[in-house]
Each structure stands twice: as C-alpha cells, then as structure tokens.
Design a protein around this motif. Structure first.
Motif, mmCIF file in Angstrom:
data_model
loop_
_atom_site.group_PDB
_atom_site.id
_atom_site.type_symbol
_atom_site.label_atom_id
_atom_site.label_comp_id
_atom_site.label_asym_id
_atom_site.label_seq_id
_atom_site.Cartn_x
_atom_site.Cartn_y
_atom_site.Cartn_z
ATOM 1 N N ALA A 27 34.862 42.116 51.558
ATOM 2 C CA ALA A 27 35.801 41.634 50.549
ATOM 3 C C ALA A 27 36.198 42.715 49.571
ATOM 4 C CB ALA A 27 35.174 40.453 49.789
ATOM 5 N N ALA A 28 35.338 43.730 49.389
ATOM 6 C CA ALA A 28 35.643 44.817 48.464
ATOM 7 C C ALA A 28 36.481 45.905 49.112
ATOM 8 C CB ALA A 28 34.347 45.418 47.911
ATOM 9 N N GLN A 29 36.480 45.967 50.441
ATOM 10 C CA GLN A 29 37.137 47.054 51.158
ATOM 11 C C GLN A 29 38.602 46.765 51.473
ATOM 12 O OE1 GLN A 29 35.647 50.051 52.580
ATOM 13 N NE2 GLN A 29 33.937 49.676 51.205
ATOM 14 N N GLY A 30 38.986 45.487 51.501
ATOM 15 C CA GLY A 30 40.311 45.123 51.983
ATOM 16 C C GLY A 30 41.399 45.166 50.930
ATOM 17 N N ALA A 31 42.523 44.510 51.260
ATOM 18 C CA ALA A 31 43.686 44.480 50.364
ATOM 19 C C ALA A 31 43.379 43.640 49.129
ATOM 20 C CB ALA A 31 44.895 43.905 51.110
ATOM 21 N N PHE A 32 44.094 43.915 48.060
ATOM 22 C CA PHE A 32 43.908 43.168 46.811
ATOM 23 C C PHE A 32 44.611 41.811 46.910
ATOM 24 C CE2 PHE A 32 43.678 47.663 45.509
ATOM 25 C CZ PHE A 32 42.406 47.658 44.966
ATOM 26 N N LEU A 33 43.955 40.784 46.401
ATOM 27 C CA LEU A 33 44.525 39.436 46.467
ATOM 28 C C LEU A 33 45.820 39.319 45.677
ATOM 29 C CD1 LEU A 33 41.277 37.287 46.011
ATOM 30 C CD2 LEU A 33 42.530 37.720 48.130
ATOM 31 N N SER A 34 45.908 40.042 44.565
ATOM 32 C CA SER A 34 47.052 39.898 43.665
ATOM 33 C C SER A 34 48.188 40.855 43.983
ATOM 34 C CB SER A 34 46.585 40.097 42.211
ATOM 35 O OG SER A 34 45.569 39.193 41.877
ATOM 36 N N ALA A 35 48.138 41.512 45.118
ATOM 37 C CA ALA A 35 49.173 42.495 45.457
ATOM 38 C C ALA A 35 49.853 42.132 46.766
ATOM 39 C CB ALA A 35 48.570 43.893 45.544
ATOM 40 N N GLN A 36 50.123 40.830 46.940
ATOM 41 C CA GLN A 36 50.672 40.355 48.203
ATOM 42 C C GLN A 36 52.158 40.039 48.098
ATOM 43 O OE1 GLN A 36 48.554 40.398 50.842
ATOM 44 N NE2 GLN A 36 47.014 41.152 49.413
ATOM 45 N N ASP A 37 52.944 40.896 47.469
ATOM 46 C CA ASP A 37 54.388 40.685 47.459
ATOM 47 C C ASP A 37 55.098 42.034 47.467
ATOM 48 O OD1 ASP A 37 54.650 41.640 44.738
ATOM 49 O OD2 ASP A 37 54.005 39.675 44.050
ATOM 50 N N ALA A 38 56.423 41.992 47.417
ATOM 51 C CA ALA A 38 57.226 43.198 47.589
ATOM 52 C C ALA A 38 57.139 44.147 46.404
ATOM 53 C CB ALA A 38 58.694 42.804 47.816
ATOM 54 N N ARG A 39 56.560 43.726 45.301
ATOM 55 C CA ARG A 39 56.433 44.633 44.148
ATOM 56 C C ARG A 39 55.415 45.739 44.401
ATOM 57 N NH1 ARG A 39 55.943 39.439 41.622
ATOM 58 N NH2 ARG A 39 57.881 38.777 40.618
ATOM 59 N N PHE A 40 54.572 45.574 45.413
ATOM 60 C CA PHE A 40 53.491 46.518 45.683
ATOM 61 C C PHE A 40 53.623 47.062 47.101
ATOM 62 C CE2 PHE A 40 51.963 43.038 42.990
ATOM 63 C CZ PHE A 40 51.722 43.724 41.825
ATOM 64 N N SER A 41 53.077 48.258 47.298
ATOM 65 C CA SER A 41 53.034 48.849 48.629
ATOM 66 C C SER A 41 51.610 49.291 48.936
ATOM 67 C CB SER A 41 53.993 50.042 48.718
ATOM 68 O OG SER A 41 53.449 51.170 48.053
ATOM 69 N N ASN A 42 51.319 49.455 50.214
ATOM 70 C CA ASN A 42 49.984 49.890 50.639
ATOM 71 C C ASN A 42 49.827 51.400 50.602
ATOM 72 O OD1 ASN A 42 49.085 47.249 51.159
ATOM 73 N ND2 ASN A 42 50.022 47.276 53.200
ATOM 74 N N ALA A 43 50.844 52.098 50.119
ATOM 75 C CA ALA A 43 50.767 53.559 50.043
ATOM 76 C C ALA A 43 49.658 53.977 49.081
ATOM 77 C CB ALA A 43 52.105 54.135 49.589
ATOM 78 N N GLU A 44 49.083 55.132 49.337
ATOM 79 C CA GLU A 44 48.016 55.659 48.482
ATOM 80 C C GLU A 44 48.576 56.049 47.126
ATOM 81 O OE1 GLU A 44 44.026 56.767 47.673
ATOM 82 O OE2 GLU A 44 44.924 55.617 49.295
ATOM 83 N N LEU A 45 47.846 55.725 46.067
ATOM 84 C CA LEU A 45 48.272 56.087 44.720
ATOM 85 C C LEU A 45 48.194 57.608 44.535
ATOM 86 C CD1 LEU A 45 48.989 55.164 41.781
ATOM 87 C CD2 LEU A 45 46.532 55.258 41.321
ATOM 88 N N PRO A 46 49.279 58.263 44.118
ATOM 89 C CA PRO A 46 49.192 59.712 43.884
ATOM 90 C C PRO A 46 48.359 60.017 42.646
ATOM 91 C CG PRO A 46 51.339 58.876 43.207
ATOM 92 C CD PRO A 46 50.636 57.728 43.868
ATOM 93 N N GLY A 47 47.736 61.195 42.648
ATOM 94 C CA GLY A 47 46.925 61.569 41.486
ATOM 95 C C GLY A 47 47.753 61.654 40.220
ATOM 96 N N HIS A 48 48.942 62.244 40.298
ATOM 97 C CA HIS A 48 49.835 62.365 39.143
ATOM 98 C C HIS A 48 50.797 61.173 39.134
ATOM 99 C CE1 HIS A 48 48.336 66.437 39.986
ATOM 100 N NE2 HIS A 48 48.485 66.674 38.701
#
Length: 450
Positions: A27-48
């Motif tokens: 449950a800790a490794q998977g996708a976030f429950l609150s990020a299941q719409d088009a406002r979010f992407s599965n792309a890695e967050l950049p450092g900057h």
C-alpha cells in the motif's frame, strides 16, 4: 589465547535495510489515492520543481536562497563537522630530574638526568570493533547529509511560498481595486441622479458606504505583500530593508502549465530526505551493537616506543638509547555483565530506530495524501467560484442597466454589486490557495534536492 577468543570475526550483526516495515508494504509502494485524475501525472518529480512554473524571477530567488540561507549554512556546518575524520594518535613525553642519592657523599646539586620518549600503537581490530565504529560514523555522516537535504527542501518551498504571497497580495489588491472602481462608478452615478432629482440622499450614503467598506480591505493586502517581501529577504540571508525590489510589483500568480508530476509511493520513500535520515540512523545504531559486542573480547594491538634517557653527562652515548616492540592486550573480563547490559541497550535503540523509521514513512505518506486531497478539493472549489464570479458579474451588469433606465431599484443594484465583490474576493482567495496547495505538494513529496 587472545587470538582464539577474538576468532578473527566482526562482532555484532551486519546491517540490512528493514525488510518488513511500513516502507515495504504494498500500500505504501503504489499510486497515491488522491492523485487519480488528469491534474496529476505519473512522471517523476524533478529535483528543481520550481522551474515547472516557468518563472525566471522565482528561479532566481530559490537559487539565491539555496546559496545564502542561514539555516542551510548551519546545516552545511553540521555536515562539515560530521565529516571530519579521525587521526592516528601518538604520544611524546619527556622530563628532567635533579637527584642526590641518599647515603652518598656527593654534594648538591646532585645528578641531572633526562628522559625523552615517543610511543605509538596500532590496533589490530581482530574482532571488528573499529570496523563497526567506522560503519557507525559513516552512517551518521549520511544521516546528517540527509538532514541537510531536508533543510534544502524546506528552504525551496518557503521561498516559493513567500514569492507566491507577494504576487497573491498584489493580485488580490488588483481584483479588489476593480471592485472599488465599479462601486465608485455607481456612487458617481447616484450622486448625479440625486443632483438631477431622481435619487435620494439615502441612496448616495448607501453607495458611499459600499465604497468605504471595500476600500477598508485594501491595506490588508498591502501588509501581506510587505510581509512576503520581508520573509523573502530573511530567506535570502538579508536584512528586511534589503528585500528584492524587483519582486515588489509581481501581480501574476505562479501557475503550472501541465499536470503535476507525482511519481508513486516508492519514489516518495526514496526521495524524502527525512526517511533516508531515519534509515541511516538504523544503520548507525546497528553498527554500534557491534561496537558494544566487541567489548566481550580482548582488544589486541601492536605497540612500540623509542626513547633516550640517563644522566645528562651521558647524553648521546649508545647506552642512552632504548626501544621496544610488542603486543598490547586490553580486556575487561570481570565486567561482562556491564558489557551485556550495553549490548542490550544498543539492541533496544535499534528497535526504537525501526519504529521511528516506520513512523517517518507513514507521516510522509499522510502528508502527501493530505496535500493532494486538499489540492483536488480546492481546484474544484476554485472552478465553482470562478463560475459564481462570472454569474455575479453578469447580474451586476444587468442590475446597473435596469437602474440607469429606471426599471430597477437602487437596493437591487447595491445587492448585486455586493455579491460581485464577495464573489471576486472569494475567487481570488481560492486561486491563491491553489498555488499554496501546489507548493505544499512539492514539499510533501520531498522535492528540492538532487
């Protein structure tokens, strides 16, 4: 006997990352429950992450803060202190004596003697005590480095928030000034109607009260802007009076132009510096179990010394030189119960570290889910408030036309304009909150270092 007791093995357990912990749960490794719409992407967050706003002024402010912030300077100093290595120790001793042996006929002052020596020792570390101490020290350094990275994450987010506060205050100020301008137009029209005999003094006073009430809120936005500028100065390592003047007139809120990159829970756990700091604490204290365990066995080393000594009158002669070389043995055998107690304490500390690690992981996940949920709900609210503002604008325009052509009463016009003022303020506040929510997400994700 000493070699047999040490058995040439490294004392204590070898460290392995926690296998059954909150971090390894599916449950800790998977996708976030609150990020299941088009406002979010599965792309890695950049450092900057602040560069996602495509705002050169924001980029420059964050870079300056990361270079000059006082909290980061403290963290850098702590890291430098933790990285200082150990040095090999030696000892140098010497002395002079003045002696007159008893029972002799020698007259004072007697015989002058001297003693100079240099000694050194090298531990063989057959039971791994020093090896474990080095492991603990290295893990401590990595934990301090992670703490420094966490400070960097906070400084980047705080700088972006302060910049957004300045822009938001100017943005809200501009929105409310537009409302005041509309109300003032109504006041001027009411005054003209009153002079032409079509209005009443009561209408004029009510229109004036609406203008005064809206103008009364303007100084608060100016105060918020200055507060943000002073905070920026502090984050940049400057005095408040030396705030960045080029930011003072910012009126455009920083906004993302694409879906917010999130990654997943596994990426969050790898990225958050506080989680890495907690994990390194487990490694350091596991190594300290080995340090404590090594005290059950003899500490063996090789020691040597060089020296000269004797009467001063024989200084430099061959008989005044001496040297030694041999094994050194240290063992607190009678105190084994005390050593066992120290081992138990070290084991208990590791268990506490494991619990702390789990708590840090769970808190990071909670913060992220909460920030995401808040952003989603505020985004929906902002869209609804934008629609309400547009509707209130149409209603106010229609009420103004009806009033000017004598088909509507003045109270309806004031009520429509009051609704528009509230809708404008609410929509502006929601848009400002949306920016703060975005920054809170980046903070929860642990972005800001690489």
């Amino acid at each position: 006997m000493a070699l047999a007791l040490t058995a040439c093995a490294t004392a204590g357990p070898d460290y392995r990352p926690p296998e059954k912990s909150a971090a390894t749960a599916p449950a800790a490794q998977g996708a976030f429950l609150s990020a299941q719409d088009a406002r979010f992407s599965n792309a890695e967050l950049p450092g900057h992450w602040w560069r996602l706003y495509d705002d050169p002024r924001l980029d420059a402010l964050v870079e300056q803060a990361l270079a000059a912030n006082t909290d980061l300077r403290v963290a850098d100093a702590n890291l430098s202190a933790a990285q200082v290595g150990r040095t090999v120790g030696t000892s140098l001793g010497g002395g002079a004596t003045l002696a007159r042996p008893s029972g002799t006929a020698e007259s004072l002052p007697g015989v002058v003697g001297y003693d100079l020596g240099l000694s050194a020792s090298y531990p063989l570390d057959l039971n791994g005590r020093i090896r474990r101490a080095i492991e603990a020290s290295a893990a401590d350094v990595e934990a301090v480095a992670a703490a420094r990275d966490y400070v960097r994450v906070g400084v980047a987010a705080a700088t972006a928030r302060a910049y957004a506060q300045v822009c938001a205050a100017n943005y809200s100020l501009a929105v409310n000034r537009r409302v005041v301008a509309l109300q003032r137009e109504t006041l001027n029209a009411t005054q003209r109607l009153f002079k032409g005999g079509r209005g009443t003094a009561f209408d004029v006073s009510r229109a004036q009260a609406a203008v005064d009430a809206s103008e009364a809120g303007l100084p608060a936005f100016a105060a918020q802007r200055q507060g943000g500028l002073y905070l920026l100065a502090t984050l940049l390592g400057r005095a408040p009076a030396d705030y960045p003047k080029d930011v003072e007139d910012c009126t455009t809120l920083p906004m993302l132009h694409a879906a917010l990159p999130m990654g997943d829970g596994a990426a969050l756990i790898r990225r958050r510096p506080d989680i890495r700091q907690a994990e390194r604490g487990i490694a350091a204290d596991t190594a300290r179990v080995g340090v404590a365990t090594a005290d059950l066995y003899p500490q063996i080393g090789i020691g040597g010394s060089l020296g000269i000594g004797g009467p001063l009158r024989s200084f430099g002669s061959g008989t005044s030189f001496g040297m030694s070389l041999g094994p050194l043995l240290s063992w607190s055998f009678p105190n084994r119960p005390v050593v066992r107690a120290r081992i138990a304490q070290a084991d208990a500390q590791v268990q506490a570290d494991l619990a702390r690690f789990d708590g840090t992981v769970l808190e990071a996940l909670r913060q992220t889910e909460t920030a995401l949920e808040s952003y989603r709900r505020h985004a929906d609210q902002t869209a609804a408030l934008d629609r309400a503002r547009d509707s209130a604008g149409i209603s106010a325009a229609q009420a103004g036309k009806l009033f000017r052509f004598g088909r509507g009463d003045f109270l309806s016009l004031l009520d429509a304009q009051r609704s528009l003022a509230n809708a404008e303020a609410s929509a502006a506040a929601a848009r400002v909150q949306l920016v703060q929510d975005q920054i809170a997400i980046f903070l929860a994700l642990g972005g800001g270092w690489s």
